[in-house]
Design a protein around this motif. Structure first.
Motif, PDB file in Angstrom:
ATOM      1  N   GLU A 145      47.977  35.792  34.370  1.00 12.12           N
ATOM      2  CA  GLU A 145      47.978  36.382  35.704  1.00 12.12           C
ATOM      3  C   GLU A 145      48.389  37.849  35.607  1.00 12.12           C
ATOM      4  OE1 GLU A 145      49.296  32.255  38.046  1.00 12.12           O
ATOM      5  OE2 GLU A 145      50.667  33.976  37.981  1.00 12.12           O
ATOM      6  N   ALA A 146      47.725  38.707  36.386  1.00  9.33           N
ATOM      7  CA  ALA A 146      48.011  40.150  36.366  1.00  9.33           C
ATOM      8  C   ALA A 146      47.841  40.736  37.758  1.00  9.33           C
ATOM      9  CB  ALA A 146      47.104  40.865  35.375  1.00  9.33           C
ATOM     10  N   SER A 147      48.729  41.676  38.086  1.00 10.53           N
ATOM     11  CA  SER A 147      48.627  42.436  39.340  1.00 10.53           C
ATOM     12  C   SER A 147      48.376  43.895  38.973  1.00 10.53           C
ATOM     13  CB  SER A 147      49.914  42.306  40.160  1.00 10.53           C
ATOM     14  OG  SER A 147      50.131  40.957  40.535  1.00 10.53           O
ATOM     15  N   SER A 156      35.773  49.794  38.007  1.00  2.83           N
ATOM     16  CA  SER A 156      36.328  48.466  37.726  1.00  2.83           C
ATOM     17  C   SER A 156      37.491  48.582  36.751  1.00  2.83           C
ATOM     18  CB  SER A 156      35.243  47.559  37.131  1.00  2.83           C
ATOM     19  OG  SER A 156      34.149  47.436  38.013  1.00  2.83           O
ATOM     20  N   VAL A 157      38.342  47.561  36.761  1.00  3.67           N
ATOM     21  CA  VAL A 157      39.462  47.480  35.834  1.00  3.67           C
ATOM     22  C   VAL A 157      39.411  46.121  35.150  1.00  3.67           C
ATOM     23  CG1 VAL A 157      41.047  46.635  37.631  1.00  3.67           C
ATOM     24  CG2 VAL A 157      41.975  47.696  35.565  1.00  3.67           C
ATOM     25  N   VAL A 175      40.232  39.063  32.788  1.00  2.14           N
ATOM     26  CA  VAL A 175      40.148  39.132  34.250  1.00  2.14           C
ATOM     27  C   VAL A 175      39.733  40.557  34.622  1.00  2.14           C
ATOM     28  CG1 VAL A 175      41.820  37.304  34.750  1.00  2.14           C
ATOM     29  CG2 VAL A 175      42.631  39.631  34.385  1.00  2.14           C
ATOM     30  N   SER A 176      39.109  40.715  35.783  1.00  2.00           N
ATOM     31  CA  SER A 176      38.641  42.044  36.193  1.00  2.00           C
ATOM     32  C   SER A 176      38.589  42.137  37.706  1.00  2.00           C
ATOM     33  CB  SER A 176      37.252  42.326  35.608  1.00  2.00           C
ATOM     34  OG  SER A 176      36.307  41.383  36.099  1.00  2.00           O
ATOM     35  N   GLY A 177      38.594  43.389  38.191  1.00  2.57           N
ATOM     36  CA  GLY A 177      38.471  43.652  39.614  1.00  2.57           C
ATOM     37  C   GLY A 177      37.690  44.934  39.832  1.00  2.57           C
ATOM     38  N   TYR A 183      44.792  44.550  43.108  1.00  2.00           N
ATOM     39  CA  TYR A 183      44.169  43.335  42.579  1.00  2.00           C
ATOM     40  C   TYR A 183      45.263  42.341  42.170  1.00  2.00           C
ATOM     41  CZ  TYR A 183      40.204  46.532  41.985  1.00  2.00           C
ATOM     42  OH  TYR A 183      39.219  47.458  42.186  1.00  2.00           O
ATOM     43  N   THR A 184      45.026  41.089  42.515  1.00  2.00           N
ATOM     44  CA  THR A 184      45.840  39.988  41.993  1.00  2.00           C
ATOM     45  C   THR A 184      44.881  39.084  41.240  1.00  2.00           C
ATOM     46  OG1 THR A 184      47.414  40.114  43.823  1.00  2.00           O
ATOM     47  CG2 THR A 184      47.397  38.081  42.542  1.00  2.00           C
ATOM     48  N   LEU A 185      44.971  39.111  39.918  1.00  2.00           N
ATOM     49  CA  LEU A 185      43.958  38.486  39.070  1.00  2.00           C
ATOM     50  C   LEU A 185      44.544  37.274  38.347  1.00  2.00           C
ATOM     51  CD1 LEU A 185      42.642  41.821  37.512  1.00  2.00           C
ATOM     52  CD2 LEU A 185      41.758  40.632  39.538  1.00  2.00           C
ATOM     53  N   THR A 186      43.756  36.191  38.307  1.00  3.17           N
ATOM     54  CA  THR A 186      44.157  34.971  37.603  1.00  3.17           C
ATOM     55  C   THR A 186      42.996  34.503  36.744  1.00  3.17           C
ATOM     56  OG1 THR A 186      45.627  34.312  39.413  1.00  3.17           O
ATOM     57  CG2 THR A 186      44.999  32.601  37.842  1.00  3.17           C
TER      58      THR A 186
END
Length: 223
Positions: A145-147, A156-157, A175-177, A183-186
């Motif tokens: 998990e990453a914020s 994009s990241v 994970v990407s956004g 972004y809250t990525l899981t």
């Protein structure tokens, strides 16, 4: 003539027996008198001694005086024996795990934070941990998990875990956004090795814009 001699002999013998009987009665009477005198003397002596003993025995006053506590002493004792108030227990919740029915179901392993604006995969300094994920029993699944924040909201990241020990990315950890500033990525359930490994967070951006990793962690869920 023989008859006269026999009668005289009998008379002498009878007189002798009567004399002996009288002497015996006399001696017996004296003995009885002596015994009675002794009994009377002993009774008199015992009664006299008992009277003297009763005269000498007098009730003693108890040497222990009755102590009546003063009102001040009673108040001090009550204050001493009064229960000390116990402060209420405050339950402290661990922010890195959740519990259900007193059984730990979720573990959160913090990795760290940092900044990146490279277009290639690079390590985020300080976002690293050494751990053996195989030490957890009855694991249902493990997620990364990453914020992330992007002040410009451009491009994009991308974020992932890298196995430093075995020198390969952790499978399914990418994970990407795109198009947002926060972004809250899981990740999906990752594939991990059940031994002690060093895990490093890596990042890259599409347009080399600054991206901030505000939080990253490994989430272990038990069955």
């Amino acid at each position: 003539m023989l008859t006269n001699v026999r009668e005289r002999f009998l008379q002498i013998r009878i007189r002798r027996d009567e004399k002996e009987i009288k002497i015996g009665f006399f001696i017996t009477g004296i003995i009885i008198i002596i015994l009675l005198a002794n009994v009377v003397y002993l009774n008199f002596f015992l009664l006299k001694n008992k009277g003297v003993a009763n005269t000498n025995i007098s009730p003693r006053k108890s040497s222990v005086d009755t102590i009546i506590p003063s009102p001040t002493q009673i108040q001090a004792q009550n204050q001493t024996l009064s229960p000390t108030p116990i402060p209420p227990t405050i339950a402290i919740q661990n922010t890195y795990r959740t519990t259900t029915s007193n059984t730990i179901k979720d573990y959160f392993i913090p990795l760290g934070s940092g900044t990146n604006q490279s277009s290639d995969w690079v390590d985020v300094p300080g976002a690293q941990v050494a751990i053996d994920l195989g030490q957890y029993q009855n694991v249902k699944e493990v997620h990364f998990e990453a914020s992330v924040t992007m002040p410009t909201s451009n491009g994009s990241v991308y974020v992932r875990l890298f196995n430093v020990t075995d020198k390969h990315p952790v499978w399914n950890s990418d994970v990407s956004g795109v198009g947002n500033s926060i972004y809250t990525l899981t990740s999906p359930a990752i594939i991990y090795d059940k031994s002690a490994k060093v895990y490093q967070v890596q990042m890259k951006t599409q347009m080399q814009v600054a991206a901030n990793l505000t939080q990253s962690r490994i989430h272990v869920t038990l069955e």
